[in-house]
Design a protein around this motif. Sequence first.
Motif, PDB file in Angstrom:
ATOM      1  N   GLY A  79       8.105  18.053  62.468  1.00 29.01           N
ATOM      2  CA  GLY A  79       8.551  19.357  61.974  1.00 29.01           C
ATOM      3  C   GLY A  79       9.457  19.167  60.620  1.00 29.01           C
ATOM      4  N   ALA A  80      10.269  18.115  60.948  1.00 32.54           N
ATOM      5  CA  ALA A  80      11.351  17.912  60.031  1.00 32.54           C
ATOM      6  C   ALA A  80      10.895  17.535  58.585  1.00 32.54           C
ATOM      7  CB  ALA A  80      12.184  16.642  60.566  1.00 32.54           C
ATOM      8  N   ARG A  81      11.326  18.316  57.581  1.00 36.00           N
ATOM      9  CA  ARG A  81      10.943  18.142  56.235  1.00 36.00           C
ATOM     10  C   ARG A  81      11.687  18.305  55.168  1.00 36.00           C
ATOM     11  NH1 ARG A  81       5.223  17.485  56.372  1.00 36.00           N
ATOM     12  NH2 ARG A  81       4.309  18.227  58.222  1.00 36.00           N
ATOM     13  N   PRO A  82      12.965  17.632  55.069  1.00 37.43           N
ATOM     14  CA  PRO A  82      13.968  17.623  54.025  1.00 37.43           C
ATOM     15  C   PRO A  82      13.329  17.267  52.464  1.00 37.43           C
ATOM     16  CG  PRO A  82      14.506  15.773  55.273  1.00 37.43           C
ATOM     17  CD  PRO A  82      13.384  16.408  55.796  1.00 37.43           C
ATOM     18  N   ALA A  83      13.944  17.948  51.477  1.00 35.27           N
ATOM     19  CA  ALA A  83      13.456  17.628  50.227  1.00 35.27           C
ATOM     20  C   ALA A  83      14.466  16.287  49.869  1.00 35.27           C
ATOM     21  CB  ALA A  83      13.716  18.732  49.190  1.00 35.27           C
ATOM     22  N   PHE A  84      14.087  15.424  49.026  1.00 32.90           N
ATOM     23  CA  PHE A  84      15.052  14.307  48.730  1.00 32.90           C
ATOM     24  C   PHE A  84      14.693  13.855  47.414  1.00 32.90           C
ATOM     25  CE2 PHE A  84      11.041  12.965  51.099  1.00 32.90           C
ATOM     26  CZ  PHE A  84      10.611  11.996  50.200  1.00 32.90           C
ATOM     27  N   ARG A  85      15.441  13.156  46.859  1.00 34.93           N
ATOM     28  CA  ARG A  85      15.535  12.459  45.564  1.00 34.93           C
ATOM     29  C   ARG A  85      16.078  10.933  45.639  1.00 34.93           C
ATOM     30  NH1 ARG A  85      16.537  15.914  40.251  1.00 34.93           N
ATOM     31  NH2 ARG A  85      15.556  13.900  39.225  1.00 34.93           N
ATOM     32  N   GLY A  86      15.601  10.056  44.815  1.00 35.50           N
ATOM     33  CA  GLY A  86      16.337   8.895  44.788  1.00 35.50           C
ATOM     34  C   GLY A  86      15.946   8.210  46.246  1.00 35.50           C
TER      35      GLY A  86
END
Length: 479
Positions: A79-86
């Motif tokens: 279920g875990a879906r954090p957005a991310f960059r770099g």
Amino acid sequence: MTTMADEARAESRDGRGFTFRAAADDGVAPGDMVVVTTPDGARLLGQVVDVIEPVGEDPLTGFGVVIGALDEEGAVQRGARPAFRGAALELARPAELGGLHGAAAGTMSIGTWRTGDVGAEASLRAGGFNRHSFLCGQSGSGKTYALGVLLERLLLQTDLRMAVFDPNADFVHLGSTLPGVAEADARRIADRGVRVLRSDSTRGEGDEPLRMRFRTMTRQAQAATLQLDPIHDQDEYNAFISFLAQIGNDSDLGALLAGLRSGTPGQLSLARRMENLGLLEWQVWAGELPSAADVVTGGGADGGADGGAGVTVMDLGGFGDPSEPIAVCLEVVDELWAQRDRRIPTLLVIDEAHNLCSSDPASPVAQKLLDRLIQIAAEGRKYGLWFLLSSQRPSKIDPQILSQCDNLMLMRMNSPDDIAELGRAFGFAPKAMLQASNGFVQGEALLAGGFAPVPMLVQVRERLTPQGGSDVAVPLVGA
Ligand SMILES: Nc1ncnc2c1ncn2[C@@H]1O[C@H](COP(=O)(O)OP(=O)(O)O)[C@@H](O)[C@H]1O
Ligand SMILES: [Mg+2]
């Protein structure tokens, strides 16, 4: 080497899909599993879906999907879906992939999962066979061998009832194991008591006859066997049903024919039809022997104590008339359908499925069989009737059956048209992974759908039981 060059980076706006950049010689390919480490330390398991080949010195780019977060124990939290960059990107290791299979019961080890530069255990969910499955690949790609691997694993790990429709006698040894197989596995397979039904000309020691009864066929199936059409052959069809109504439904073909011969002109012409079709010469009639439908469903004289949760292999070869094996198949699936309310979980396994599931059936019996198979494809799931079909060409399978398949096992396939068709029918399989199938070697497969944790490229494992009808070798001079 499971690390990629340091500059490999990934970015996701929605936490579901991500784009990435890596060095050209990182060799990332569609289907590879990766671990993404976000700047705030979260570790996510992802899968590369497509790769854009770089030009010159450019980095390689592509996109993928996030499968879930890896927790401290290495389990995957889907279920875990954090957005991310770099985020940093590296190829996943077997331990991280193990978390995908998790503690789910009934995992079936079916070979080696090729992802990145590692080989990990490839497991399917045995519970995922509660839907229809399609195994596809060109001739010689290893379908029958792989089908055997699936059946062996299902024998070991499930109590599924199985009816195997075997056109080439490939599964007649499914009940006996090869030397060197672990004792517990050999015992379990022997204990499943696989029954092998064969024609008179192919039957060997331990095999049983493959038979059917005219009188227990459905009325439509009987008419189809006589090639009687209710519209085109109105009079004869009518003579047939009124004759059966008059003499009762428990006559076998011989008694029926005798009655018809001494009857009205309409009945006499029915008798002629039977004679001309050579129906009495069919060896497939059971007489006093158990019919295949009885054996498969555990009904009839000799059993049913175990609720019929047996495994039956029906070798369809060796009959004089091509309609004989088709008629047996029809009686078996009609009977399974008639007993659907018993809801006994049953896998109907059909190798070379284009023979029985062709949208262009060759005879009235084959048409009746197709109609029933289409009905099971559409409605069978709720009664626990599931298909496992194997064929070389998706376009040869009736689309009403193909479109109901939710699991795909794809082996080597050269034809771009067929791959495109699979892409339409199996939208859950990434296109680039489907396309990779033209480079597969024998035994390599893409597995996707409800039975696979994620789409996987797999080299199927070794068989436990011997494959029957091997190819005939060219005789070499001096050999
Ligand atoms: N994974 C494998 N390992 C070893 N032999 C294999 C494997 N796959 C197929 N074979 C052998 O190659 C031949 C063709 O395979 P088969 O499964 O019959 O192909 P298909 O059903 O796709 O035409 C058979 O003799 C089979 O035993
Ligand atoms: Mg085959």
